[in-house]
Design a protein around this motif. Structure first.
Motif, mmCIF file in Angstrom:
data_model
loop_
_atom_site.group_PDB
_atom_site.id
_atom_site.type_symbol
_atom_site.label_atom_id
_atom_site.label_comp_id
_atom_site.label_asym_id
_atom_site.label_seq_id
_atom_site.Cartn_x
_atom_site.Cartn_y
_atom_site.Cartn_z
ATOM 1 N N UNK A 61 57.252 45.605 37.854
ATOM 2 C CA UNK A 61 56.321 44.763 37.102
ATOM 3 C C UNK A 61 54.949 45.411 37.100
ATOM 4 N N UNK A 62 54.347 45.456 35.915
ATOM 5 C CA UNK A 62 52.990 45.975 35.761
ATOM 6 C C UNK A 62 52.024 44.792 35.766
ATOM 7 N N UNK A 63 51.152 44.731 36.776
ATOM 8 C CA UNK A 63 50.146 43.679 36.896
ATOM 9 C C UNK A 63 48.813 44.244 36.411
ATOM 10 N N UNK A 64 48.303 43.702 35.315
ATOM 11 C CA UNK A 64 47.066 44.225 34.739
ATOM 12 C C UNK A 64 46.033 43.127 34.647
ATOM 13 N N UNK A 65 44.834 43.500 34.240
ATOM 14 C CA UNK A 65 43.728 42.561 34.117
ATOM 15 C C UNK A 65 42.419 43.280 34.299
ATOM 16 N N UNK A 66 41.359 42.683 33.798
ATOM 17 C CA UNK A 66 40.052 43.296 33.907
ATOM 18 C C UNK A 66 39.559 43.257 35.356
ATOM 19 N N UNK A 67 38.512 44.036 35.628
ATOM 20 C CA UNK A 67 37.919 44.021 36.961
ATOM 21 C C UNK A 67 37.427 42.619 37.291
ATOM 22 N N UNK A 68 37.725 42.160 38.487
ATOM 23 C CA UNK A 68 37.337 40.823 38.901
ATOM 24 C C UNK A 68 38.367 39.760 38.596
ATOM 25 N N UNK A 69 39.500 40.154 38.006
ATOM 26 C CA UNK A 69 40.536 39.166 37.694
ATOM 27 C C UNK A 69 41.319 38.729 38.918
ATOM 28 N N UNK A 76 41.347 33.244 47.990
ATOM 29 C CA UNK A 76 39.925 33.575 47.961
ATOM 30 C C UNK A 76 39.577 34.393 49.184
ATOM 31 N N UNK A 77 38.414 35.035 49.130
ATOM 32 C CA UNK A 77 37.954 35.876 50.230
ATOM 33 C C UNK A 77 37.156 35.050 51.224
ATOM 34 N N UNK A 78 37.105 35.468 52.487
ATOM 35 C CA UNK A 78 36.351 34.711 53.501
ATOM 36 C C UNK A 78 34.892 34.532 53.102
ATOM 37 N N UNK A 79 34.428 33.286 53.170
ATOM 38 C CA UNK A 79 33.038 32.989 52.853
ATOM 39 C C UNK A 79 32.756 32.778 51.383
ATOM 40 N N UNK A 80 33.721 33.036 50.516
ATOM 41 C CA UNK A 80 33.493 32.884 49.075
ATOM 42 C C UNK A 80 33.517 31.405 48.690
ATOM 43 N N UNK A 81 32.747 31.070 47.669
ATOM 44 C CA UNK A 81 32.693 29.682 47.208
ATOM 45 C C UNK A 81 33.681 29.415 46.071
ATOM 46 N N UNK A 82 34.196 30.481 45.450
ATOM 47 C CA UNK A 82 35.141 30.327 44.347
ATOM 48 C C UNK A 82 36.409 31.111 44.651
ATOM 49 N N UNK A 83 37.487 30.661 44.069
ATOM 50 C CA UNK A 83 38.754 31.377 44.217
ATOM 51 C C UNK A 83 38.699 32.695 43.450
ATOM 52 N N UNK A 84 39.241 33.747 44.063
ATOM 53 C CA UNK A 84 39.254 35.053 43.418
ATOM 54 C C UNK A 84 40.446 35.210 42.491
ATOM 55 N N UNK A 85 41.518 34.482 42.754
ATOM 56 C CA UNK A 85 42.692 34.495 41.884
ATOM 57 C C UNK A 85 43.292 33.096 41.937
ATOM 58 N N UNK A 86 43.785 32.632 40.778
ATOM 59 C CA UNK A 86 44.280 31.256 40.739
ATOM 60 C C UNK A 86 45.401 31.136 39.712
ATOM 61 N N UNK A 87 46.355 30.245 40.026
ATOM 62 C CA UNK A 87 47.387 29.872 39.079
ATOM 63 C C UNK A 87 48.363 30.969 38.704
ATOM 64 N N UNK A 88 48.739 31.832 39.646
ATOM 65 C CA UNK A 88 49.643 32.943 39.345
ATOM 66 C C UNK A 88 51.090 32.508 39.565
ATOM 67 N N UNK A 89 51.930 32.801 38.582
ATOM 68 C CA UNK A 89 53.356 32.540 38.687
ATOM 69 C C UNK A 89 54.103 33.848 38.429
ATOM 70 N N UNK A 90 55.035 34.176 39.307
ATOM 71 C CA UNK A 90 55.740 35.453 39.180
ATOM 72 C C UNK A 90 57.056 35.379 39.957
ATOM 73 N N UNK A 91 58.098 35.992 39.378
ATOM 74 C CA UNK A 91 59.349 36.174 40.121
ATOM 75 C C UNK A 91 59.697 37.648 40.072
ATOM 76 N N UNK A 92 59.892 38.221 41.255
ATOM 77 C CA UNK A 92 60.177 39.649 41.381
ATOM 78 C C UNK A 92 61.529 39.809 42.048
ATOM 79 N N UNK A 93 62.501 40.258 41.271
ATOM 80 C CA UNK A 93 63.854 40.449 41.786
ATOM 81 C C UNK A 93 64.028 41.899 42.268
ATOM 82 N N UNK A 94 65.016 42.145 43.146
ATOM 83 C CA UNK A 94 65.297 43.530 43.554
ATOM 84 C C UNK A 94 65.547 44.414 42.326
#
Length: 584
Positions: free
Chosen positions: A395-403, A373-391
């Protein structure tokens, strides 16, 4: 400009003031020289007054020789000690400013960039430049003048009292009245103005910077006149505050001069009746007690001015203290520059576990239930992300604005703190020094920062040992070889914040910079945000093609589709609020 909050709690300015005040070994020489200069000034007037009056009585020259020598010595001493005081005290104050600025930057660095999002750039610049400069007045215009004036006043009162006790008492009373009335009058007339000057100066700097940076947009929408009118209002407030401060200083000077005259008159009133009487005063002594108050008040007159200077120093110290929070927000990671003492897995390469001169060839990144979350924010800006990135992964990370795509990117480069698990080759990222994480994970932001310099200099700070051939090669990899050649080569300037290049060209320069730094893991945030659709497709293709290698992993953040043949997998983010609603 925002008005002060009545419930606002003043910050603790003691650490700032301690940094602004020079250490004793630097401060004492200037203070001693100032004391000697002020003493020489008072002694010069007293000795010369006695000499002239005594010479009128035509005594033998032998009786005047010591006074003649004293006048010469005090005259030379006043100038010499005044020069030494200026040199030593200013040298101490200026040296201390360097320590103060270093201390402020040490507090700023852990917060940058995400912890400074609520601070306006122009106001922050004013705090770090003008307000810090104002703090040199603490030793120069507050502490040293008060110490000098106080000691000289005590010595002078005692000296006059030894000649005529009544004159010593009247001099003391006049000095106290000058300090009290002068300070109170200035406080009534100018205290609020003095405290408001520093904030108004910051507001004006911020408004000027905003107008200059957005001049084209303001002109295009016909809003320039309104912004200039707002700027003029702030300037008028600053001008009026400065004028009120000057009025207060003038009243102070008038009060001090009036009471200096009163002290002289009082000395005459108390001295004339006992002139020539048995056990009374002689002519030279009377002249001394009458004229000494003039010299004393010349030194003591800085006391009300020092009190006024203190108000402005305190205002500037409060602004410097609030330039960054007293404590780092919990959303901002704290870098202890030490690795956790917990045992590390055998799979973790030495290059990750401790700083080395070489960047590791390939590093695996794994996220487990990551939230941020961002400083001073009352809610998390991103939550529950799972990812493995190998050499080698792309990976294409997509999502609507505010995701939370940008939030996740900032957490991965440790601009923001995270919850959950984030490992690099099995080592928890929060246990690593941030500098080590920054050597492994690179970020090309949505709005890349370009310095107002040449293309060469904008690339070299990624690897200062790179040759021109290296720079041209990496520019060729991002599709800028022909463009750079057409602009005249690496010495072409990009303008302030990249004003002379397009959005796509700025992204390509930033990508070339990231490739030059050889990050094992590269995050590219919305590279097509500032380019049209046709150029955006080509830019994404060039980015993934240039960044792809057998060892480098790429996380491409984009809300637009990406050709499947360019990526190895896709991760779609949803806003935390949407996830919560779906779970319900």
């Amino acid at each position: 400009m925002s008005t002060p909050d009545p419930g606002h709690v003043a910050p603790d300015i003691r650490p700032i003031l301690r940094l602004a005040q020079p250490r004793l070994r630097r401060f004492v020489p200037g203070l001693a020289a100032g004391l000697l200069s002020a003493f020489a000034a008072v002694a010069l007037l007293a000795t010369s007054a006695w000499l002239i009056t005594r010479a009128a009585e035509q005594p033998p020259l032998l009786y005047l020789s010591m006074a003649v020598v004293g006048v010469r010595a005090f005259a030379l001493g006043r100038a010499a000690f005044r020069y030494l005081e200026r040199v030593t005290s200013h040298d101490a104050a200026f040296r201390q400013l360097a320590d103060l600025r270093l201390g402020i930057f040490k507090r700023l660095v852990p917060l940058a960039p995400d912890g400074l999002g609520g601070t306006k750039r122009g106001d922050l610049m004013t705090r770090l430049v003008s307000d810090v400069d104002d703090l040199q007045d603490l030793p120069l215009r507050v502490v040293q003048p008060l110490a000098t004036a106080g000691l000289i006043a005590v010595v002078s009162v005692i000296g006059v009292w030894l000649i005529l006790p009544a004159a010593g008492v009247t001099l003391l009373i006049c000095l106290i009245l000058a300090a009290v009335i002068g300070t109170l009058s200035a406080g009534v007339l100018a205290a609020r103005a003095e405290r408001s000057i520093a904030p108004l100066r910051g507001a004006l700097a911020n408004d000027v910077l905003e107008v200059v940076e957005n001049l084209d947009v303001l002109t295009a929408f016909g809003a320039l006149d309104r912004r200039l009118e707002s700027l003029n209002q702030v300037d008028s407030k600053l001008r009026r505050a400065t004028l009120r401060r000057s009025v207060g200083a003038g009243v102070q000077a008038a009060v001090v001069s009036l009471l200096a005259g009163a002290a002289t008159v009082a000395a005459l009133v108390t001295g004339v009746p006992v002139l020539g009487a048995d056990g009374g005063l002689n002519g030279p002594a009377l002249v001394v007690i009458v004229l000494v108050p003039m010299a004393v008040f010349e030194v003591f007159g800085v006391v009300p001015i020092a009190v006024s200077a203190w108000r402005q120093v305190r205002s500037s110290a409060e602004r410097v203290a609030t330039a960054v929070p007293a404590t780092v927000p919990k959303e901002i990671p704290v870098d202890d520059s030490t690795v956790s003492e917990e045992p590390l897995t055998d799979a973790a390469p030495a290059s990750v576990l401790q700083p080395t001169t070489e960047i590791p060839a390939g590093v695996a990144l794994e996220l487990t239930n990551i939230s941020a979350s961002w400083p001073g924010a009352t809610h998390q800006a991103v939550a529950g992300v799972n990812l493995r990135l190998e050499p080698g992964d792309r990976v294409h990370l997509s999502g609507e604005s505010g995701a939370g795509k940008t939030t996740l990117a900032h957490a991965l480069v440790r601009f923001l703190e995270y919850t959950g698990s984030y490992t690099l080759d099995g080592v928890e990222a929060r246990t690593l020094p941030q500098a080590e994480v920054h050597r492994i994970v690179g970020l090309c932001e949505q709005r890349p920062w370009l310095f107002d310099d040449t293309i060469r200099q904008n690339l070299l700070f990624a690897r200062d040992t790179a040759t021109d051939a290296d720079l041209l090669a990496v520019l060729g990899r991002v599709g800028l070889a022909g463009w750079v050649e057409a602009r005249g080569g690496l010495d072409a300037r990009v303008g302030e914040r990249g004003a002379l290049v397009s959005g796509g060209q700025a992204q390509r320069i930033a990508l070339a910079r990231a490739l030059l730094a050889e990050f094992p893991i590269l995050i590219v945030d919305e590279p097509t945000a500032n380019v049209d659709a046709g150029q955006g497709d080509a830019l994404i293709r060039d980015i993934l093609t240039a960044a792809a290698s057998s060892q480098r992993a790429v996380l491409l953040i984009s809300h637009t589709p990406v050709p499947a043949e360019l990526i190895t997998s896709t991760l779609v983010l949803e806003a935390p609020v949407e996830l919560e609603q779906r779970q319900r």
